[in-house]
Design a protein around this motif. Structure first.
Motif, PDB file in Angstrom:
ATOM      1  N   VAL A  70      52.709  48.505  31.105  1.00 52.27           N
ATOM      2  CA  VAL A  70      52.162  47.143  31.049  1.00 52.27           C
ATOM      3  C   VAL A  70      51.148  46.938  32.171  1.00 52.27           C
ATOM      4  CG1 VAL A  70      52.692  44.682  31.154  1.00 52.27           C
ATOM      5  CG2 VAL A  70      54.232  46.227  29.934  1.00 52.27           C
ATOM      6  N   LEU A  71      51.455  47.421  33.363  1.00 52.15           N
ATOM      7  CA  LEU A  71      50.510  47.295  34.475  1.00 52.15           C
ATOM      8  C   LEU A  71      49.226  48.077  34.190  1.00 52.15           C
ATOM      9  CD1 LEU A  71      53.011  47.554  37.463  1.00 52.15           C
ATOM     10  CD2 LEU A  71      51.597  45.554  36.876  1.00 52.15           C
ATOM     11  N   GLU A  72      49.343  49.236  33.574  1.00 51.59           N
ATOM     12  CA  GLU A  72      48.156  50.011  33.211  1.00 51.59           C
ATOM     13  C   GLU A  72      47.286  49.234  32.224  1.00 51.59           C
ATOM     14  OE1 GLU A  72      49.709  53.648  31.679  1.00 51.59           O
ATOM     15  OE2 GLU A  72      50.406  54.356  33.630  1.00 51.59           O
ATOM     16  N   LEU A  73      47.911  48.584  31.261  1.00 46.23           N
ATOM     17  CA  LEU A  73      47.152  47.778  30.296  1.00 46.23           C
ATOM     18  C   LEU A  73      46.392  46.669  31.017  1.00 46.23           C
ATOM     19  CD1 LEU A  73      46.394  46.722  27.453  1.00 46.23           C
ATOM     20  CD2 LEU A  73      48.541  45.434  27.486  1.00 46.23           C
ATOM     21  N   LEU A  74      47.068  45.966  31.918  1.00 44.67           N
ATOM     22  CA  LEU A  74      46.414  44.877  32.637  1.00 44.67           C
ATOM     23  C   LEU A  74      45.269  45.397  33.502  1.00 44.67           C
ATOM     24  CD1 LEU A  74      49.591  42.815  33.579  1.00 44.67           C
ATOM     25  CD2 LEU A  74      47.921  42.319  31.776  1.00 44.67           C
ATOM     26  N   ASP A  75      45.439  46.581  34.081  1.00 44.45           N
ATOM     27  CA  ASP A  75      44.346  47.197  34.841  1.00 44.45           C
ATOM     28  C   ASP A  75      43.144  47.449  33.935  1.00 44.45           C
ATOM     29  OD1 ASP A  75      45.840  47.209  37.163  1.00 44.45           O
ATOM     30  OD2 ASP A  75      46.467  49.304  36.959  1.00 44.45           O
ATOM     31  N   GLU A  76      43.410  47.974  32.751  1.00 50.88           N
ATOM     32  CA  GLU A  76      42.329  48.283  31.821  1.00 50.88           C
ATOM     33  C   GLU A  76      41.633  47.016  31.335  1.00 50.88           C
ATOM     34  OE1 GLU A  76      43.676  50.850  28.695  1.00 50.88           O
ATOM     35  OE2 GLU A  76      44.624  52.246  30.088  1.00 50.88           O
ATOM     36  N   LEU A  77      42.369  45.924  31.255  1.00 49.06           N
ATOM     37  CA  LEU A  77      41.778  44.650  30.828  1.00 49.06           C
ATOM     38  C   LEU A  77      41.110  43.916  31.983  1.00 49.06           C
ATOM     39  CD1 LEU A  77      44.604  43.314  28.463  1.00 49.06           C
ATOM     40  CD2 LEU A  77      42.466  44.446  27.822  1.00 49.06           C
ATOM     41  N   GLY A  78      41.216  44.451  33.190  1.00 52.32           N
ATOM     42  CA  GLY A  78      40.603  43.812  34.340  1.00 52.32           C
ATOM     43  C   GLY A  78      41.334  42.570  34.814  1.00 52.32           C
ATOM     44  N   VAL A  79      42.635  42.509  34.535  1.00 50.76           N
ATOM     45  CA  VAL A  79      43.449  41.357  34.927  1.00 50.76           C
ATOM     46  C   VAL A  79      44.193  41.712  36.201  1.00 50.76           C
ATOM     47  CG1 VAL A  79      45.353  39.843  34.254  1.00 50.76           C
ATOM     48  CG2 VAL A  79      43.680  40.579  32.541  1.00 50.76           C
ATOM     49  N   ASP A  80      43.811  41.084  37.297  1.00 51.77           N
ATOM     50  CA  ASP A  80      44.397  41.419  38.587  1.00 51.77           C
ATOM     51  C   ASP A  80      45.631  40.582  38.887  1.00 51.77           C
ATOM     52  OD1 ASP A  80      44.656  42.594  41.150  1.00 51.77           O
ATOM     53  OD2 ASP A  80      43.626  40.890  42.042  1.00 51.77           O
ATOM     54  N   ARG A  81      45.519  39.254  38.768  1.00 54.20           N
ATOM     55  CA  ARG A  81      46.633  38.368  39.078  1.00 54.20           C
ATOM     56  C   ARG A  81      46.958  37.533  37.848  1.00 54.20           C
ATOM     57  NH1 ARG A  81      46.547  35.342  44.495  1.00 54.20           N
ATOM     58  NH2 ARG A  81      48.756  35.933  44.452  1.00 54.20           N
ATOM     59  N   PHE A  82      48.227  37.220  37.672  1.00 52.50           N
ATOM     60  CA  PHE A  82      48.649  36.624  36.405  1.00 52.50           C
ATOM     61  C   PHE A  82      50.022  35.984  36.561  1.00 52.50           C
ATOM     62  CE2 PHE A  82      49.328  41.170  36.770  1.00 52.50           C
ATOM     63  CZ  PHE A  82      50.709  41.298  36.621  1.00 52.50           C
ATOM     64  N   ASP A  83      50.308  35.029  35.682  1.00 55.11           N
ATOM     65  CA  ASP A  83      51.670  34.537  35.501  1.00 55.11           C
ATOM     66  C   ASP A  83      52.343  35.455  34.490  1.00 55.11           C
ATOM     67  OD1 ASP A  83      51.406  32.306  37.219  1.00 55.11           O
ATOM     68  OD2 ASP A  83      50.417  31.163  35.636  1.00 55.11           O
ATOM     69  N   LEU A  84      53.673  35.603  34.608  1.00 49.97           N
ATOM     70  CA  LEU A  84      54.367  36.650  33.858  1.00 49.97           C
ATOM     71  C   LEU A  84      55.699  36.147  33.327  1.00 49.97           C
ATOM     72  CD1 LEU A  84      54.472  39.708  33.113  1.00 49.97           C
ATOM     73  CD2 LEU A  84      55.481  40.105  35.365  1.00 49.97           C
ATOM     74  N   ILE A  85      55.923  36.358  32.023  1.00 47.04           N
ATOM     75  CA  ILE A  85      57.185  35.987  31.379  1.00 47.04           C
ATOM     76  C   ILE A  85      57.773  37.231  30.713  1.00 47.04           C
ATOM     77  CG2 ILE A  85      58.313  34.553  29.628  1.00 47.04           C
ATOM     78  CD1 ILE A  85      56.042  32.558  29.898  1.00 47.04           C
ATOM     79  N   GLY A  86      59.051  37.484  30.938  1.00 51.72           N
ATOM     80  CA  GLY A  86      59.719  38.599  30.286  1.00 51.72           C
ATOM     81  C   GLY A  86      61.016  38.146  29.650  1.00 51.72           C
ATOM     82  N   HIS A  87      61.236  38.552  28.411  1.00 51.15           N
ATOM     83  CA  HIS A  87      62.437  38.179  27.662  1.00 51.15           C
ATOM     84  C   HIS A  87      63.324  39.394  27.435  1.00 51.15           C
ATOM     85  CE1 HIS A  87      64.370  37.168  23.567  1.00 51.15           C
ATOM     86  NE2 HIS A  87      65.054  36.540  24.502  1.00 51.15           N
ATOM     87  N   SER A  88      64.616  39.262  27.723  1.00 53.12           N
ATOM     88  CA  SER A  88      65.600  40.292  27.402  1.00 53.12           C
ATOM     89  C   SER A  88      65.238  41.605  28.120  1.00 53.12           C
ATOM     90  CB  SER A  88      65.673  40.449  25.881  1.00 53.12           C
ATOM     91  OG  SER A  88      66.787  41.190  25.487  1.00 53.12           O
TER      92      SER A  88
END
Length: 254
Positions: A70-88
């Motif tokens: 997931v972090l690799e995907l965000l790196d590729e999308l150029g998303v450095d900082r973000f709010d984050l929700i995880g279920h289960s």
């Protein structure tokens, strides 16, 4: 050789909000949340490897592996900082993301989850699920598990979607995820979570009993807790308006 990027949904514009689904799920389970939050946010909902539109990808057998993807995907999308929700299981993954890349997470929502991979109050032991997957396959096991996520079981409005998504996963991913749970314990990292955190739990959750959200609540400094009455594991599908309101209020807070 670079690994193939996770598939994902990305809708809206604004501050990034990342939604990580759980076991036998996909980004499709966030339909109501994508629709609601994309009006003001850049909503990114990955499909974990082996699930949904990422079913062609091999799933890791450790929670750390899912978090890294997931972090690799965000790196590729150029998303450095973000709010984050995880279920289960996604809640385990985002806890691991916080341990690996905590400063990138602005606000954290741990929903229907806990810090212990070997769930002490789950509706059935992990080994039972593993054996049923091997003996009966996903076609039988995924719908049976999905029914436990709702207070009304297979009669719930959201059940058909979860049934459909569950059988689209791969057996490899279903089994690898169970191995990942057994090898993960997030308790030692709880005190180090510095992002403002909200814990959300349905009071009839059969996957994560009260001891799990309680451990999060007591272990994460300054966190908030919302217990939703009359819901099971999939609060966001059982009471989407209430769930969305809780999340929006938390994200908007100072």
């Amino acid at each position: 050789m670079a690994r193939e990027t996770l598939t994902y949904q990305r809708v809206g514009a604004g501050d990034p909000l990342v939604l990580v689904h759980g076991y036998l799920g996909s980004s499709e389970m966030w339909r109501d949340q994508i629709r609601h939050f994309s009006a003001s946010r850049d909503v990114i909902a990955p499909n974990l490897p082996g699930f949904g539109d990422s079913a062609h990808l091999t799933a890791p057998d450790r929670i750390e592996g899912y978090a890294a993807r997931v972090l690799e995907l965000l790196d590729e999308l150029g998303v450095d900082r973000f709010d984050l929700i995880g279920h289960s299981m996604g809640g385990m993954i985002v806890q691991q993301m916080a341990a690996m890349a905590g400063p990138r997470i602005l606000k954290l929502v741990l929903y229907g989850t806990g810090p212990v991979g070997v769930m002490p109050n789950r509706f059935e032991p992990i080994e039972v699920s593993r054996q049923k997957l091997r003996d009966e396959g996903l076609a039988s096991t995924a719908p049976r598990i999905a029914a436990t996520w709702f207070l009304l079981g297979a009669e719930a409005e959201g059940y058909p979607l979860c049934e459909k998504i569950g059988v689209e996963a791969t057996l490899q991913a279903a089994l690898a995820s169970l191995d990942a749970w057994e090898h993960w314990d997030g308790r030692p990292a709880l005190a180090g979570i510095s992002s403002p955190t909200l814990i959300v739990w349905g009071d009839h959750d059969r996957s994560y009993g009260w001891s799990q959200p309680e451990a999060l609540w007591q272990g994460i400094p300054g966190c908030n807790l919302a217990v939703v009455p009359g819901c099971a594991h999939n609060v966001h599908m059982e009471k989407p308006e209430l769930f969305n309101s809780l999340i929006a209020d938390f994200l908007a807070g100072g």
